[in-house]
Write an enzyme that holds these catalytic residues in place. Structure first.
Site, PDB file in Angstrom:
ATOM      1  N   GLU A  51      -6.604   5.677   1.195  1.00 35.02           N
ATOM      2  CA  GLU A  51      -5.357   4.897   1.110  1.00 35.02           C
ATOM      3  C   GLU A  51      -5.374   4.105  -0.201  1.00 35.02           C
ATOM      4  O   GLU A  51      -6.345   3.423  -0.508  1.00 35.02           O
ATOM      5  CB  GLU A  51      -5.234   3.965   2.310  1.00 35.02           C
ATOM      6  CG  GLU A  51      -4.054   3.002   2.257  1.00 35.02           C
ATOM      7  CD  GLU A  51      -2.705   3.687   2.034  1.00 35.02           C
ATOM      8  OE1 GLU A  51      -2.341   4.553   2.836  1.00 35.02           O
ATOM      9  OE2 GLU A  51      -2.029   3.374   1.018  1.00 35.02           O
TER      10      GLU A  51
ATOM     11  N   HIS B 132      24.251   0.200  37.933  1.00 37.21           N
ATOM     12  CA  HIS B 132      25.359  -0.641  37.477  1.00 37.21           C
ATOM     13  C   HIS B 132      24.867  -2.081  37.330  1.00 37.21           C
ATOM     14  O   HIS B 132      24.096  -2.539  38.154  1.00 37.21           O
ATOM     15  CB  HIS B 132      26.492  -0.580  38.495  1.00 37.21           C
ATOM     16  CG  HIS B 132      27.595  -1.540  38.182  1.00 37.21           C
ATOM     17  ND1 HIS B 132      28.517  -1.291  37.189  1.00 37.21           N
ATOM     18  CD2 HIS B 132      27.895  -2.772  38.691  1.00 37.21           C
ATOM     19  CE1 HIS B 132      29.356  -2.317  37.117  1.00 37.21           C
ATOM     20  NE2 HIS B 132      29.000  -3.217  38.019  1.00 37.21           N
TER      21      HIS B 132
ATOM     22  N   GLY C 119      -1.271   1.746   6.995  1.00 41.26           N
ATOM     23  CA  GLY C 119      -0.089   1.866   7.852  1.00 41.26           C
ATOM     24  C   GLY C 119       1.127   2.393   7.107  1.00 41.26           C
ATOM     25  O   GLY C 119       2.115   2.780   7.725  1.00 41.26           O
ATOM     26  N   GLY C 120       1.073   2.358   5.760  1.00 42.95           N
ATOM     27  CA  GLY C 120       2.140   2.983   4.974  1.00 42.95           C
ATOM     28  C   GLY C 120       3.475   2.263   5.057  1.00 42.95           C
ATOM     29  O   GLY C 120       3.550   1.063   5.336  1.00 42.95           O
ATOM     30  N   THR C 121       4.530   3.027   4.817  1.00 45.76           N
ATOM     31  CA  THR C 121       5.882   2.476   4.687  1.00 45.76           C
ATOM     32  C   THR C 121       6.356   1.812   5.968  1.00 45.76           C
ATOM     33  O   THR C 121       6.831   0.673   5.955  1.00 45.76           O
ATOM     34  CB  THR C 121       6.862   3.614   4.321  1.00 45.76           C
ATOM     35  OG1 THR C 121       6.383   4.278   3.156  1.00 45.76           O
ATOM     36  CG2 THR C 121       8.252   3.064   4.051  1.00 45.76           C
ATOM     37  N   CYS C 122       6.270   2.522   7.073  1.00 43.89           N
ATOM     38  CA  CYS C 122       6.834   2.035   8.338  1.00 43.89           C
ATOM     39  C   CYS C 122       6.344   0.629   8.632  1.00 43.89           C
ATOM     40  O   CYS C 122       7.118  -0.290   8.872  1.00 43.89           O
ATOM     41  CB  CYS C 122       6.461   2.981   9.473  1.00 43.89           C
ATOM     42  SG  CYS C 122       6.867   2.332  11.088  1.00 43.89           S
TER      43      CYS C 122
HETATM   44  C1  LIG Z   1      13.676   0.180   4.593  1.00 43.15           C
HETATM   45  C2  LIG Z   1      13.215   1.281   5.492  1.00 43.15           C
HETATM   46  C3  LIG Z   1      13.459   1.190   6.843  1.00 43.15           C
HETATM   47  C4  LIG Z   1      13.029   2.213   7.688  1.00 43.15           C
HETATM   48  N1  LIG Z   1      13.297   2.114   9.025  1.00 43.15           N
HETATM   49  C5  LIG Z   1      12.902   3.101   9.856  1.00 43.15           C
HETATM   50  C6  LIG Z   1      13.126   3.006  11.252  1.00 43.15           C
HETATM   51  O1  LIG Z   1      13.660   2.031  11.740  1.00 43.15           O
HETATM   52  N2  LIG Z   1      12.698   4.030  12.036  1.00 43.15           N
HETATM   53  C7  LIG Z   1      12.070   5.115  11.531  1.00 43.15           C
HETATM   54  O2  LIG Z   1      11.700   6.020  12.279  1.00 43.15           O
HETATM   55  N3  LIG Z   1      11.848   5.235  10.199  1.00 43.15           N
HETATM   56  C8  LIG Z   1      12.241   4.258   9.367  1.00 43.15           C
HETATM   57  N4  LIG Z   1      11.973   4.358   8.032  1.00 43.15           N
HETATM   58  C9  LIG Z   1      11.284   5.551   7.541  1.00 43.15           C
HETATM   59  C10 LIG Z   1       9.784   5.466   7.821  1.00 43.15           C
HETATM   60  O3  LIG Z   1       9.260   4.264   7.323  1.00 43.15           O
HETATM   61  C11 LIG Z   1       9.081   6.654   7.184  1.00 43.15           C
HETATM   62  O4  LIG Z   1       9.728   7.824   7.584  1.00 43.15           O
HETATM   63  C12 LIG Z   1       7.634   6.731   7.597  1.00 43.15           C
HETATM   64  O5  LIG Z   1       6.925   5.564   7.243  1.00 43.15           O
HETATM   65  C13 LIG Z   1       6.996   7.951   6.919  1.00 43.15           C
HETATM   66  O6  LIG Z   1       5.663   7.970   7.208  1.00 43.15           O
HETATM   67  P1  LIG Z   1       4.667   8.870   6.383  1.00 43.15           P
HETATM   68  O7  LIG Z   1       3.470   8.921   7.237  1.00 43.15           O
HETATM   69  O8  LIG Z   1       5.291  10.130   5.978  1.00 43.15           O
HETATM   70  O9  LIG Z   1       4.391   8.090   5.010  1.00 43.15           O
HETATM   71  P2  LIG Z   1       4.190   6.583   4.614  1.00 43.15           P
HETATM   72  O10 LIG Z   1       4.372   5.683   5.780  1.00 43.15           O
HETATM   73  O11 LIG Z   1       5.034   6.332   3.436  1.00 43.15           O
HETATM   74  O12 LIG Z   1       2.655   6.513   4.213  1.00 43.15           O
HETATM   75  C14 LIG Z   1       2.136   7.152   3.113  1.00 43.15           C
HETATM   76  C15 LIG Z   1       0.870   6.437   2.683  1.00 43.15           C
HETATM   77  O13 LIG Z   1       0.214   7.229   1.703  1.00 43.15           O
HETATM   78  C16 LIG Z   1      -0.299   6.376   0.700  1.00 43.15           C
HETATM   79  N5  LIG Z   1      -0.448   7.192  -0.517  1.00 43.15           N
HETATM   80  C17 LIG Z   1       0.523   7.820  -1.197  1.00 43.15           C
HETATM   81  N6  LIG Z   1       0.025   8.535  -2.211  1.00 43.15           N
HETATM   82  C18 LIG Z   1      -1.314   8.335  -2.200  1.00 43.15           C
HETATM   83  C19 LIG Z   1      -2.372   8.804  -2.984  1.00 43.15           C
HETATM   84  N7  LIG Z   1      -2.165   9.630  -3.997  1.00 43.15           N
HETATM   85  N8  LIG Z   1      -3.628   8.377  -2.700  1.00 43.15           N
HETATM   86  C20 LIG Z   1      -3.859   7.553  -1.633  1.00 43.15           C
HETATM   87  N9  LIG Z   1      -2.882   7.101  -0.848  1.00 43.15           N
HETATM   88  C21 LIG Z   1      -1.625   7.478  -1.110  1.00 43.15           C
HETATM   89  C22 LIG Z   1       0.739   5.288   0.584  1.00 43.15           C
HETATM   90  O14 LIG Z   1       0.199   4.119  -0.001  1.00 43.15           O
HETATM   91  C23 LIG Z   1       1.128   5.084   2.034  1.00 43.15           C
HETATM   92  O15 LIG Z   1       0.320   4.105   2.651  1.00 43.15           O
HETATM   93  C24 LIG Z   1      12.362   3.328   7.157  1.00 43.15           C
HETATM   94  C25 LIG Z   1      12.089   3.422   5.797  1.00 43.15           C
HETATM   95  C26 LIG Z   1      12.508   2.404   4.970  1.00 43.15           C
HETATM   96  C27 LIG Z   1      12.199   2.510   3.497  1.00 43.15           C
END
Ligand SMILES: Cc1cc2nc3c(=O)[nH]c(=O)nc-3n(C[C@H](O)[C@H](O)[C@H](O)COP(=O)(O)OP(=O)(O)OC[C@H]3O[C@@H](n4cnc5c(N)ncnc54)[C@H](O)[C@@H]3O)c2cc1C
Length: 457
Positions: free
Chosen positions: A33, A440, A38-41
């Protein structure tokens, strides 16, 4: 070179659970990482935005308290520092939980740093190069920044940086009127900011049906959010303390003076800096990694999961990708991406729950279909709650009698939609729901009666 059975890049919504599954199957796993666990979510997506949505709902309800016979004496104001502290508190649990879980698994080795391929079977991170016969890419995506003239001269926010502001903006200009832009617009308006949305399409959330877009525009309009649709020739510039957005919207030249600018025009996959060429992994023109129904890339031994494969843009789809890979690889069960039904929510208030096909998609498909709609003002639970905005729509295949799509824009719509989603997964005819006796007063109880109103599309 440290050798593992599997390497997982990214700790988003697919990687950590998959790493635990692989470790549970006896494999030695490395997980890498580069930013926050935990990434984006967890850090900049679902969790933080939904805590803001909750704070914004509280602010709105406080302003509406009088409608319910409740008096609040004194001013109602929003303390952004406290809103942010609450958001950080909630997301802290998740991000720490992900990291702790990975570090405490004796079969998993955690690496922190940017990972990139050195060859099809090896990955560099910091000064180390790791090798494994199986590599799983869960690298997610980031906000894409369009080439708006003048953007390099002003400071702007993305979905990540806006979450950390500690004062309510005076006037937030949002470029992008789709899911992310619309959620932020309502949240910050409810915090007290003036909000303007600039959208190039003729309507908001343009992938949805026109009636849904119109209902969302109405909801935002009632809260005095300004909409600039069919926007073109957008430029931005700094004038004193203000950011000036100049554009033509609906054929009229406009100039908006704002204090803050949010760019919310979509997401791009984090695949440009992964060294995919060293591994020979193919992407499409937008950078999404090509995968088959089992999420295998074109290179044997390399899988791509979550947002980076373009097969979904949600936490639940990323998580499901991990389940699909684990089922095929570990459990000997044939699970496929194409078995998944489109399902997501838009967390406006009221929320929009959406599953399967839109009405426009059903019409385009040419299949014989039936449709029923109902305004939320006809739902007694909504009336009792004083939350009557929105409407429900169900689409049914006329031959199989199965639900093919639905949207519930209304109070509780984010939860109620799952009743219909389960019916779709069960491939049950709609009559099953029609004969069920629902509780209901609820929003769900209107679904069986709605089905009695189905008419040919
Ligand atoms: C504002 C916003 C609101 C959202 N709301 C919702 C919601 O309510 N419900 C929902 O279902 N989805 C929602 N989403 C979408 C959701 O967050 C994403 O679809 C989800 O997090 C994708 O998960 P993922 O596992 O694909 O990647 P991510 O969660 O993005 O994780 C990828 C990880 O990989 C790491 N990484 C990347 N490249 C490298 C590398 N080269 N080397 C090491 N580490 C790396 C990153 O740092 C990151 O931690 C939202 C998104 C945004 C932007």
């Amino acid at each position: 070179m440290p050798a593992f059975d599997a390497i997982v890049i990214g700790t988003g919504q697919a990687g950590p659970t998959l790493a635990h599954r692989l470790a549970g199957a006896g494999m030695r796993v490395a997980i890498i990482e580069r930013h926050r666990f935990g990434g984006t979510c967890v850090n900049t997506g679902c969790t933080p935005t939904k805590t803001l949505v909750a704070s914004a709902y509280a602010a709105r309800l406080a302003h509406r308290a009088g409608e319910y016979g409740v008096s609040i004496s004194g001013d109602i104001s929003v303390d952004m520092k406290k809103v942010k502290a609450r958001k950080d508190y909630v997301l802290g649990f998740s991000t720490r939980g992900v990291e702790r879980g990975l570090r405490s698994n004796p079969k998993i080795t955690v690496y922190q740093g940017h990972a990139h391929f050195s060859s099809p079977g090896s990955v560099a991170v910091g000064s180390e190069t790791l090798s494994a016969p199986k590599i799983f890419l869960n690298v997610g995506g980031r906000a894409s920044i369009p080439p708006i003239p003048g953007l390099e001269q002003v400071s702007y926010f993305t979905n990540s940086s806006l979450l950390d502001i500690e004062a309510v903006p005076k006037h937030l200009i949002i470029v992008g009127g789709s899911y992310i832009g619309v959620e932020f617009a309502q949240v910050f308006r409810r915090f007290g900011a003036k909000v303007s949305i600039i959208e190039a399409a003729p309507r908001l959330i343009a992938r949805e049906d026109a009636d849904t877009s119109a209902a969302i525009a109405n909801i935002l309009g009632r809260e005095d959010i300004a909409l600039y649709l069919r926007a073109k020739d957008l430029t931005v510039a700094k004038r004193g303390e203000d950011i000036i957005a100049s554009l033509e919207a609906n054929g009229v030249s406009s100039e908006i003076a704002g204090s803050h600018l949010l760019i919310a025009v979509g997401r791009r996959p984090n695949t440009d800096d992964l060294g995919l060429d060293k591994a020979g992994v193919a992407t499409d023109a937008k950078g999404f990694i090509g995968v088959n129904d089992r999420l295998e890339t074109n290179v044997p031994g390399i899988w791509a999961l979550g947002d980076c494969n373009g097969k979904g843009a949600f936490t639940h789809t990323a998580f499901n990708d991990g389940e699909i890979v684990a089922a095929n690889l570990i459990d000997g069960k044939a699970r496929r991406v194409s078995d998944r039904i489109v399902a997501f929510n838009l967390y406006t208030d009221p929320p929009l729950g959406r599953i399967g096909m839109t009405e426009a998609e059903v019409r385009k498909s040419g299949r014989k279909a039936l449709m029923a709609t109902m305004a939320m003002e006809n739902v007694s639970r909504a009336f009792e709650k004083g939350e009557t905005l929105g409407f429900m729509k169900i689409l049914v295949d006329a031959e199989t009698r199965q639900v093919v799509g639905a949207s519930i824009l209304g109070v509780g719509g984010d939860e109620v939609i799952h009743v219909l989603l389960t019916l779709m997964y069960a491939k049950a005819p709609y009559e099953v729901m029609q004969r069920a006796v629902y509780i209901h007063p609820t929003v769900s109880e209107l679904l069986p009666s709605m089905l009695g109103r189905l008419k040919p599309l």
